[in-house]
Design a protein around this motif. Structure first.
Motif, mmCIF file in Angstrom:
data_model
loop_
_atom_site.group_PDB
_atom_site.id
_atom_site.type_symbol
_atom_site.label_atom_id
_atom_site.label_comp_id
_atom_site.label_asym_id
_atom_site.label_seq_id
_atom_site.Cartn_x
_atom_site.Cartn_y
_atom_site.Cartn_z
ATOM 1 N N ARG A 79 4.555 6.832 -8.571
ATOM 2 C CA ARG A 79 3.693 7.610 -7.687
ATOM 3 C C ARG A 79 2.530 6.763 -7.163
ATOM 4 N N ARG A 80 2.017 5.882 -8.018
ATOM 5 C CA ARG A 80 0.938 4.984 -7.602
ATOM 6 C C ARG A 80 1.422 4.077 -6.469
ATOM 7 N N LYS A 81 2.586 3.456 -6.665
ATOM 8 C CA LYS A 81 3.135 2.561 -5.639
ATOM 9 C C LYS A 81 3.416 3.310 -4.344
ATOM 10 N N LYS A 82 3.954 4.520 -4.471
ATOM 11 C CA LYS A 82 4.272 5.323 -3.291
ATOM 12 C C LYS A 82 3.010 5.636 -2.493
ATOM 13 N N ALA A 83 1.918 5.957 -3.205
ATOM 14 C CA ALA A 83 0.663 6.280 -2.530
ATOM 15 C C ALA A 83 0.067 5.046 -1.859
ATOM 16 N N ILE A 84 0.090 3.914 -2.560
ATOM 17 C CA ILE A 84 -0.449 2.676 -1.996
ATOM 18 C C ILE A 84 0.341 2.266 -0.760
ATOM 19 N N ASP A 85 1.660 2.372 -0.834
ATOM 20 C CA ASP A 85 2.506 2.040 0.322
ATOM 21 C C ASP A 85 2.202 2.956 1.503
ATOM 22 N N ALA A 86 1.919 4.216 1.206
ATOM 23 C CA ALA A 86 1.597 5.163 2.279
ATOM 24 C C ALA A 86 0.274 4.792 2.946
ATOM 25 N N PHE A 87 -0.711 4.398 2.138
ATOM 26 C CA PHE A 87 -1.998 3.979 2.689
ATOM 27 C C PHE A 87 -1.835 2.738 3.567
ATOM 28 N N THR A 88 -1.168 1.732 3.010
ATOM 29 C CA THR A 88 -1.032 0.469 3.749
ATOM 30 C C THR A 88 -0.163 0.630 4.987
ATOM 31 N N GLY A 89 0.747 1.587 4.946
ATOM 32 C CA GLY A 89 1.578 1.840 6.116
ATOM 33 C C GLY A 89 0.848 2.584 7.208
ATOM 34 N N ASN A 90 -0.362 3.019 6.903
ATOM 35 C CA ASN A 90 -1.153 3.754 7.901
ATOM 36 C C ASN A 90 -2.502 3.077 8.159
ATOM 37 N N GLY A 91 -2.517 1.753 8.051
ATOM 38 C CA GLY A 91 -3.688 0.996 8.487
ATOM 39 C C GLY A 91 -4.713 0.639 7.440
ATOM 40 N N VAL A 92 -4.499 1.019 6.182
ATOM 41 C CA VAL A 92 -5.456 0.688 5.121
ATOM 42 C C VAL A 92 -5.074 -0.659 4.509
ATOM 43 N N ASP A 93 -6.065 -1.536 4.348
ATOM 44 C CA ASP A 93 -5.809 -2.833 3.731
ATOM 45 C C ASP A 93 -5.303 -2.639 2.303
ATOM 46 N N GLU A 118 -5.297 -0.565 -3.320
ATOM 47 C CA GLU A 118 -5.093 -0.767 -4.748
ATOM 48 C C GLU A 118 -6.359 -0.483 -5.549
ATOM 49 N N LYS A 119 -7.528 -0.706 -4.961
ATOM 50 C CA LYS A 119 -8.782 -0.416 -5.654
ATOM 51 C C LYS A 119 -8.925 1.067 -5.966
ATOM 52 N N LEU A 120 -8.358 1.904 -5.100
ATOM 53 C CA LEU A 120 -8.438 3.345 -5.326
ATOM 54 C C LEU A 120 -7.724 3.765 -6.604
ATOM 55 N N PHE A 121 -6.748 2.960 -7.049
ATOM 56 C CA PHE A 121 -5.939 3.314 -8.206
ATOM 57 C C PHE A 121 -6.164 2.375 -9.383
ATOM 58 N N GLU A 122 -7.264 1.630 -9.355
ATOM 59 C CA GLU A 122 -7.572 0.746 -10.470
ATOM 60 C C GLU A 122 -7.929 1.552 -11.715
ATOM 61 N N LEU A 123 -7.473 1.083 -12.865
ATOM 62 C CA LEU A 123 -7.844 1.699 -14.130
ATOM 63 C C LEU A 123 -9.210 1.185 -14.567
ATOM 64 N N PRO A 124 -9.926 1.919 -15.400
ATOM 65 C CA PRO A 124 -11.211 1.432 -15.920
ATOM 66 C C PRO A 124 -11.050 0.087 -16.612
ATOM 67 N N LYS A 125 -12.092 -0.726 -16.561
ATOM 68 C CA LYS A 125 -12.028 -2.078 -17.104
ATOM 69 C C LYS A 125 -11.762 -2.107 -18.600
ATOM 70 N N ASN A 126 -12.135 -1.034 -19.305
ATOM 71 C CA ASN A 126 -11.962 -1.032 -20.765
ATOM 72 C C ASN A 126 -10.559 -0.615 -21.206
ATOM 73 N N ILE A 127 -9.680 -0.338 -20.253
ATOM 74 C CA ILE A 127 -8.297 0.034 -20.580
ATOM 75 C C ILE A 127 -7.405 -1.196 -20.477
ATOM 76 N N LYS A 128 -6.745 -1.515 -21.561
ATOM 77 C CA LYS A 128 -5.845 -2.655 -21.596
ATOM 78 C C LYS A 128 -4.402 -2.149 -21.520
ATOM 79 N N ILE A 129 -3.622 -2.744 -20.636
ATOM 80 C CA ILE A 129 -2.225 -2.336 -20.494
ATOM 81 C C ILE A 129 -1.315 -3.508 -20.834
ATOM 82 N N THR A 130 -0.149 -3.191 -21.377
ATOM 83 C CA THR A 130 0.808 -4.229 -21.755
ATOM 84 C C THR A 130 1.878 -4.440 -20.702
ATOM 85 N N THR A 131 2.084 -3.427 -19.850
ATOM 86 C CA THR A 131 3.070 -3.528 -18.773
ATOM 87 C C THR A 131 2.346 -3.527 -17.435
ATOM 88 N N PRO A 132 2.538 -4.546 -16.597
ATOM 89 C CA PRO A 132 1.874 -4.570 -15.283
ATOM 90 C C PRO A 132 2.127 -3.294 -14.504
#
Length: 217
Positions: free
Chosen positions: A60-74, A79-93
């Motif tokens: 869903r994150r990728k779908k939303a980002i693709d929709a934004f970029t497909g409509n003129g958003v850098d 991607e900044k709109l969907f960034e996780l907080p800095k204190n959250i560590k993830i093991t899978t990109p």
């Protein structure tokens, strides 16, 4: 529930009641997904459901980002709109989604599973559908968000029936999210089980009062 009431009072002049309906729907929806993922006793099945749960988020994150970029958003800004907080560590990109991804079950199925202990197991599905009438601005939704006062039509209000359903759904969704999270974070400790059971009991008390207004279950 106190947080929801705070939202309603804070934004009362600009449609806080309507915002509360959106919040209740989101809580109910995410609670259904989360309960499906965590209400498993075997570790193997829990890991499989967890993978599907987080792949759904990544998809869903990728779908939303693709929709934004497909409509003129850098893309960087999107991607900044969907960034996780800095204190959250993830093991899978965040951009790695399993090949042959298996979507989550339909929301109607998840809601029926969450409502299995009620006399009418499908009532949560109906409740979600009614809340959706407001979020999707349907004619039924509009009828429940206007009032006639002294021959004047007032918008931005919700009917008593919808208010009862909103508080009911918000309490139940919150109880499930907090309760299941406590079990997950503590390794299903006994005090977490008691905490979850207490939250659900309080949510059921709200339901007993609210259903006198909305008539479901």
């Amino acid at each position: 529930m106190s947080n929801l009431i705070a939202v309603m009072s804070t934004y009362d002049q600009v449609g806080g009641n309507i915002i509360a309906v959106f919040a209740a729907r989101m809580l109910l929806e995410e609670a259904a997904r989360y309960a499906w993922m965590t209400s498993i006793t075997t570790e193997e099945e829990f890991m499989e459901r967890s993978k599907r749960y987080f792949d759904e988020f990544r998809f869903r994150r990728k779908k939303a980002i693709d929709a934004f970029t497909g409509n003129g958003v850098d893309r960087v800004n999107a991607e900044k709109l969907f960034e996780l907080p800095k204190n959250i560590k993830i093991t899978t990109p965040m951009d790695i989604i399993a090949k042959g991804r298996q979507p989550l079950p339909p929301m109607a199925t998840l809601l029926r599973e969450m409502g299995a202990e009620y006399p009418e197991t499908a009532w949560l599905d109906v409740a979600y559908s009614l809340l959706s009438q407001v979020t999707h601005s349907s004619p039924i939704g509009h009828l429940h968000t206007v009032a006639l006062e002294k021959d004047n039509l007032r918008a931005g209000v919700i009917s008593k029936e919808l208010l009862g359903l909103t508080l009911d759904a918000a309490c139940l969704g919150s109880a499930h999210l907090l309760g299941w999270s406590s079990l997950l974070l503590t390794g299903r400790r006994e005090d977490a089980r008691i905490y979850k059971r207490t939250l659900l009991q309080k949510a059921y008390h709200v339901h007993d009062a609210a259903r006198m207004l909305h008539g479901l279950d």
